[in-house]
Structure formats: structure tokens, C-alpha cells
Design a protein around this motif. Structure first.
Motif, PDB file in Angstrom:
ATOM      1  N   VAL A  57       0.868  -1.173   0.000  1.00  0.00           N
ATOM      2  CA  VAL A  57       0.000   0.000   0.000  1.00  0.00           C
ATOM      3  C   VAL A  57       0.907   1.225   0.000  1.00  0.00           C
ATOM      4  N   SER A  58       0.687   2.118  -0.967  1.00  0.00           N
ATOM      5  CA  SER A  58       1.442   3.370  -1.046  1.00  0.00           C
ATOM      6  C   SER A  58       0.578   4.464  -0.433  1.00  0.00           C
ATOM      7  N   THR A  59       1.053   5.052   0.665  1.00  0.00           N
ATOM      8  CA  THR A  59       0.236   6.037   1.364  1.00  0.00           C
ATOM      9  C   THR A  59       1.104   7.108   2.006  1.00  0.00           C
ATOM     10  N   ASP A  60       0.449   8.196   2.361  1.00  0.00           N
ATOM     11  CA  ASP A  60       1.111   9.295   3.063  1.00  0.00           C
ATOM     12  C   ASP A  60       0.498   9.510   4.442  1.00  0.00           C
ATOM     13  N   HIS A  61      -0.330   8.546   4.891  1.00  0.00           N
ATOM     14  CA  HIS A  61      -1.108   8.765   6.105  1.00  0.00           C
ATOM     15  C   HIS A  61      -0.869   7.652   7.127  1.00  0.00           C
ATOM     16  N   ASP A  62      -0.674   8.039   8.389  1.00  0.00           N
ATOM     17  CA  ASP A  62      -0.354   7.070   9.442  1.00  0.00           C
ATOM     18  C   ASP A  62      -1.468   6.066   9.673  1.00  0.00           C
ATOM     19  N   PHE A  71      -3.889  -5.775   7.766  1.00  0.00           N
ATOM     20  CA  PHE A  71      -4.358  -6.736   6.772  1.00  0.00           C
ATOM     21  C   PHE A  71      -3.228  -7.547   6.152  1.00  0.00           C
ATOM     22  N   GLY A  72      -1.979  -7.274   6.541  1.00  0.00           N
ATOM     23  CA  GLY A  72      -0.859  -8.081   6.065  1.00  0.00           C
ATOM     24  C   GLY A  72      -0.093  -7.503   4.902  1.00  0.00           C
ATOM     25  N   ALA A  73      -0.370  -6.259   4.531  1.00  0.00           N
ATOM     26  CA  ALA A  73       0.343  -5.628   3.419  1.00  0.00           C
ATOM     27  C   ALA A  73       1.592  -4.913   3.925  1.00  0.00           C
ATOM     28  N   GLN A  74       2.555  -4.721   3.024  1.00  0.00           N
ATOM     29  CA  GLN A  74       3.710  -3.877   3.310  1.00  0.00           C
ATOM     30  C   GLN A  74       3.351  -2.448   2.915  1.00  0.00           C
ATOM     31  N   VAL A  75       4.080  -1.489   3.472  1.00  0.00           N
ATOM     32  CA  VAL A  75       3.731  -0.090   3.242  1.00  0.00           C
ATOM     33  C   VAL A  75       4.900   0.679   2.639  1.00  0.00           C
ATOM     34  N   HIS A  76       4.601   1.414   1.583  1.00  0.00           N
ATOM     35  CA  HIS A  76       5.554   2.361   0.991  1.00  0.00           C
ATOM     36  C   HIS A  76       5.064   3.765   1.328  1.00  0.00           C
ATOM     37  N   ARG A  77       5.873   4.523   2.053  1.00  0.00           N
ATOM     38  CA  ARG A  77       5.495   5.887   2.410  1.00  0.00           C
ATOM     39  C   ARG A  77       5.810   6.802   1.224  1.00  0.00           C
ATOM     40  N   ARG A  78       4.762   7.252   0.578  1.00  0.00           N
ATOM     41  CA  ARG A  78       4.942   8.086  -0.604  1.00  0.00           C
ATOM     42  C   ARG A  78       5.319   9.504  -0.202  1.00  0.00           C
ATOM     43  N   SER A  79       6.018  10.173  -1.081  1.00  0.00           N
ATOM     44  CA  SER A  79       6.511  11.513  -0.784  1.00  0.00           C
ATOM     45  C   SER A  79       5.405  12.551  -0.964  1.00  0.00           C
ATOM     46  N   ASP A  85      -3.347  16.700  -4.706  1.00  0.00           N
ATOM     47  CA  ASP A  85      -4.600  16.482  -5.416  1.00  0.00           C
ATOM     48  C   ASP A  85      -4.358  16.325  -6.919  1.00  0.00           C
ATOM     49  N   SER A  86      -3.324  16.974  -7.400  1.00  0.00           N
ATOM     50  CA  SER A  86      -3.020  16.941  -8.833  1.00  0.00           C
ATOM     51  C   SER A  86      -2.116  15.774  -9.232  1.00  0.00           C
ATOM     52  N   SER A  87      -1.623  15.008  -8.254  1.00  0.00           N
ATOM     53  CA  SER A  87      -0.717  13.896  -8.552  1.00  0.00           C
ATOM     54  C   SER A  87      -1.457  12.789  -9.294  1.00  0.00           C
ATOM     55  N   THR A  88      -0.772  12.143 -10.223  1.00  0.00           N
ATOM     56  CA  THR A  88      -1.376  11.046 -10.979  1.00  0.00           C
ATOM     57  C   THR A  88      -0.965   9.703 -10.403  1.00  0.00           C
ATOM     58  N   SER A  89      -1.744   8.690 -10.736  1.00  0.00           N
ATOM     59  CA  SER A  89      -1.404   7.334 -10.298  1.00  0.00           C
ATOM     60  C   SER A  89      -0.058   6.920 -10.866  1.00  0.00           C
ATOM     61  N   LEU A  90       0.184   7.281 -12.112  1.00  0.00           N
ATOM     62  CA  LEU A  90       1.444   6.902 -12.758  1.00  0.00           C
ATOM     63  C   LEU A  90       2.637   7.476 -12.006  1.00  0.00           C
ATOM     64  N   GLU A  91       2.540   8.719 -11.538  1.00  0.00           N
ATOM     65  CA  GLU A  91       3.639   9.331 -10.788  1.00  0.00           C
ATOM     66  C   GLU A  91       3.903   8.564  -9.490  1.00  0.00           C
ATOM     67  N   ALA A  92       2.848   8.161  -8.800  1.00  0.00           N
ATOM     68  CA  ALA A  92       3.006   7.423  -7.544  1.00  0.00           C
ATOM     69  C   ALA A  92       3.588   6.032  -7.790  1.00  0.00           C
ATOM     70  N   ILE A  93       3.187   5.396  -8.886  1.00  0.00           N
ATOM     71  CA  ILE A  93       3.713   4.062  -9.207  1.00  0.00           C
ATOM     72  C   ILE A  93       5.182   4.145  -9.586  1.00  0.00           C
ATOM     73  N   ARG A  94       5.545   5.150 -10.356  1.00  0.00           N
ATOM     74  CA  ARG A  94       6.954   5.304 -10.758  1.00  0.00           C
ATOM     75  C   ARG A  94       7.832   5.576  -9.544  1.00  0.00           C
ATOM     76  N   GLU A  95       7.333   6.362  -8.596  1.00  0.00           N
ATOM     77  CA  GLU A  95       8.102   6.600  -7.373  1.00  0.00           C
ATOM     78  C   GLU A  95       8.305   5.287  -6.619  1.00  0.00           C
ATOM     79  N   PHE A  96       7.233   4.474  -6.541  1.00  0.00           N
ATOM     80  CA  PHE A  96       7.329   3.175  -5.873  1.00  0.00           C
ATOM     81  C   PHE A  96       8.411   2.314  -6.530  1.00  0.00           C
ATOM     82  N   LEU A  97       8.414   2.254  -7.844  1.00  0.00           N
ATOM     83  CA  LEU A  97       9.406   1.435  -8.557  1.00  0.00           C
ATOM     84  C   LEU A  97      10.825   1.949  -8.341  1.00  0.00           C
TER      85      LEU A  97
END
Length: 421
Positions: A57-62, A71-79, A85-97
Motif C-alpha cells: 500500500v502506497s500512502t502518506d497517512h499514518d 491486513f498483512g500488506a507492506q507499506v511504501h510511504r509516498r513523498s 490532489d493533482s498527482s497522478t497514479s502513474l507518478e506514484a507508481i513510478r516513485e514506488f518502482l
């Protein structure tokens, strides 16, 4: 890689983007939907599918991080840069990668698709891992006629886009059209790094219409809950008829507070709605038994529940096991409502489990349903209603199977008659 050595399997990661900000519904991603945090529905499906090397799960919230880990997922703290509000899914996925070089394929699953089933994810994983597709995305078939838009002030008429008005199709004569439903987008790393979620050798995966539920579209939360209760995924084991509900007294039937009078007598408070809930369960043929770690035998008669109760229970699981065997039930026929660490093993064992809204964190993690109501404030009644809804789903599914089998027998009989003509 030496000759004859097996090529390592590509790392397939499930990634759920769950930002804390939500303009419509605050913290929507962890708001309870049919007793489960919204993101929990898709995490359960992803984990039970068994095809992912990792689930994130990529999130910015505690709070979202806390639920994801429960639920057993690992967490990536997104920047903050990809949490706007203007961020796209693609930007968040690329950061994760960029932070997880081990990942070769990303299965981006939308948190707002609570009717996703593991069987869908298994088939999509095969498409991208075994059949060589670079990207696969979900669609749903719709039977909707489209017309061109006429903007205000334009001096023209609307035009049909996918129909001939002089010869309108009947629904059964028209295959319909495929629309993206946003449930998931699988793509290989090289595509995402180039800025694409769809590209290369592409394939779509058609989801069943009843599983294509998007909370962004289903604005009415109660309607969405009913759809999830009817078509959602509730776990690996099929639901069965519930015949026994065991309820912890302290913190579930009562609010957990003990009032002491001047003459040292104990008093507790309970909600009459819970008593009604217990009586409704009994009328449906479901036995209700009570359990407590402390000796509350003197306060129970005042409630006039007429339920078997075990007090001073130092090992709740053993009591539950003894009751289950004595009545002759499988674990899938047992429901349990608890709220403390001492209830965790019982919650894990029971076929249907729930906790009040104010239960401790470990109990919430072990439960299948989290009530909106707190202990002693209607949680028992709410859990009873949840049981009734799920049993209606079981009975409906059973009837559908009987109808299908009956139709098959009728068809088979007709074929036999035709065969011998």
C-alpha cells in the motif's frame, strides 16, 4: 545464468494507492464498508490470490499505514510530491518502482473496487506472466447508447454514436461495449518507466458486471454496502449456516465499565438494542452463549437473557472448542464477537467474527467485521444484522445453484428426448 539453470520468475507486486486526502469522503480508503475498511477488501483479495510476490500500500497517512499492516500488506510511504490532489497514479507508481528495484511487474489495484475477487487476479497474472502480455487492464461490458454532446449555443443537433435510431437493438441482441472500470492496471516495469500503464502487447480482462463496483461512482455508501454484501469476496472458505454465536460480555454486551455502589455491589450498563438482537438471533434458530474472563454471574440474571454463560474463563478458546464439539458444529457454523487480546484466537477460529468499534487493535486485525457501534452501545445488535445479511447471501447463492442445476437437468432431459426422436 548458467546453461540449464531456470530463469528466475519475474517479481509481481500488487500496489494499492491510498492517499490520505479525499475531497468527497474524508479518509475514504479506510472508512468502514460493510464492517471492513475499504482498502481491506482489495487487500484481502490480493493476498488470497497467492500470485503476488509482495503486496503493498502506497500512502502518506499514518492511519492508512496502520490498517494496511493489519491486513498483512507492506507499506511504501509516498513523498509529498506525489501526494497532491493533482498527482497522478502513474507518478506514484513510478516513485514506488524507484524505491523497489526488485519489482518487475506492478499490479495497480484500486482501493475503491471492493468487489474484486482473487479469481480475477489469478487469471490476469497468467495473462501477463505466462502469455507474454506487457499490460492488462480491467473492463466491464455495458449496454448503453451514446450520443454526441451539443454544447450550449451550438446550432446543431445531436448525433447517435453507437446505434441506428431507426433500428434500436434489444439488449439481448446487442453484445454491448467494453469500458474501463478502473479496478486494476497491470504493467511491466519497462512500460511504466516510459510513462505508460497501457502499452506494448496489451490485453483487457472483462470483469463480471456485479463485481464491477466503484465507490467513486457509487456515491451512496449504504447502497455500496449492499452491493458488497451481495457480491464481495469474504475469504477463502465458503460461508455456511451460523448456528452458534458466542459473545464476550465485557466490552461487547456491556461497555466494559463496572460501577460499584456504596455497599460494594457491582453494576453494569447494557443497551436494550443488544437484548433485542440476541432475541432475534434465537428466533432465527441461532443459539447465543456468553463468555467472560471475570465472575459476573451476579449481574447476568438481571439482563434476563436466558443464555448459557461461562464466567471466570481463563482460556476462552478452550471453552469455545468444548461448546462447539458438544453441540456438534464445524468452525464455519460458529460466530464470535469479542474485543480483547484474549478473544483473538477465538476470532481467528470462528467462521464469522466481529468486534465493536472500540475493540483493541489486535482484536480488530483478527476480526472479519468491525462494527460501527461501540461495546455496550448496540454492537451485538449490529453484528446480528450482519449475520442475517450474510446468511441471506448464502441462501441466495444456494438457490441460484439449485436453479442452475435444475435448468441443466431440464435441458439434459430435452436433449435426451430429441436424441431419441
Amino acid at each position: 545464468m548458467e546453461a540449464g539453470e531456470a530463469r528466475p520468475r519475474a517479481h509481481l507486486a500488487a500496489l494499492v494507492l491510498a492517499r490520505g486526502g479525499s475531497k468527497g469522503i474524508p479518509l475514504k480508503n479506510i472508512k468502514l464498508l460493510a464492517g471492513v475498511p475499504l482498502v481491506g477488501w482489495v487487500l484481502r483479495a490480493a493476498l488470497d490470490a497467492g500470485v503476488f510476490h509482495s503486496v503493498w500500500v502506497s500512502t502518506d497517512h499514518d492511519e492508512i499505514e496502520k490498517v494496511a499492516k493489519q491486513f498483512g500488506a507492506q507499506v511504501h510511504r509516498r513523498s509529498p510530491e506525489v501526494s497532491q490532489d493533482s498527482s497522478t497514479s502513474l507518478e506514484a507508481i513510478r516513485e514506488f518502482l524507484n524505491h523497489h528495484q526488485e519489482v518487475d511487474i506492478v499490479g495497480n489495484i484500486q482501493a475503491t473496487s471492493p468487489c474484486l475477487h482473487p479469481s480475477d487476479l489469478i487469471k490476469v497474472a497468467d495473462l501477463i506472466q505466462k502469455e507474454g502480455f506487457d499490460s492488462v487492464f480491467s473492463v466491464v461490458r455495458r449496454h448503453q447508447f451514446r450520443w454526441s454532446e451539443v454544447k450550449k449555443g451550438e446550432n446543431k443537433m445531436t448525433e447517435p454514436q453507437n446505434l441506428n435510431p431507426a433500428k434500436r437493438y434489444r439488449r439481448q441482441d446487442w453484445p454491448g461495449e467494453l469500458y474501463e472500470n478502473g479496478s486494476f492496471y497491470f504493467a511491466k516495469r519497462h512500460l511504466i518507466e516510459k510513462g505508460y500503464l497501457q502499452g506494448g502487447k496489451m490485453a483487457y480482462y472483462e470483469m463480471r458486471a456485479e463485481h464491477s463496483v466503484d465507490i467513486d461512482i457509487d456515491i451512496d455508501w449504504p447502497i455500496a454496502e449492499q452491493r458488497v454484501l451481495s457480491f464481495g469476496y469474504f475469504g477463502k472458505e465458503p460461508l455456511k449456516e451460523v448456528k452458534l454465536l458466542v459473545c464476550s460480555i465485557d466490552g461487547c454486551l456491556t461497555n466494559g465499565r463496572i460501577y460499584v455502589t456504596e455497599d460494594q455491589k457491582e453494576m453494569v450498563s447494557y443497551d436494550y438494542r443488544d437484548i433485542v438482537g440476541i432475541n432475534l438471533l434465537k428466533k432465527r434458530g441461532i443459539e447465543v452463549r456468553l463468555i467472560s474472563e471475570r465472575d459476573c454471574s451476579k449481574t447476568l440474571p438481571a439482563m434476563q437473557l436466558e443464555c448459557v454463560a461461562e464466567v471466570n474463563a481463563t482460556d476462552k478458546l478452550q471453552v469455545l472448542e468444548d461448546w462447539r464439539k458438544y453441540i456438534g458444529l464445524s468452525w464455519k457454523e460458529v460466530a464470535y464477537l469479542g474485543n480483547e487480546e484474549s478473544d483473538v484466537e477465538c476470532l481467528k477460529k470462528a467462521g464469522m467474527s466481529g468486534v465493536p468499534a472500540d475493540a483493541c487493535a489486535v482484536a480488530q486485525k483478527a476480526a472479519g467485521y468491525i462494527c460501527k457501534s461501540s461495546g455496550g452501545c448496540g454492537a451485538v445488535r449490529e453484528f446480528a444484522e450482519h449475520i442475517f445479511l450474510l446468511l441471506e447471501k448464502v441462501n441466495s447463492a444456494r438457490k441460484q445453484m439449485e436453479d442452475v442445476n435444475s435448468a441443466g437437468e431440464d435441458t439434459g432431459g430435452k436433449r435426451e428426448q430429441q436424441k431419441w426422436k
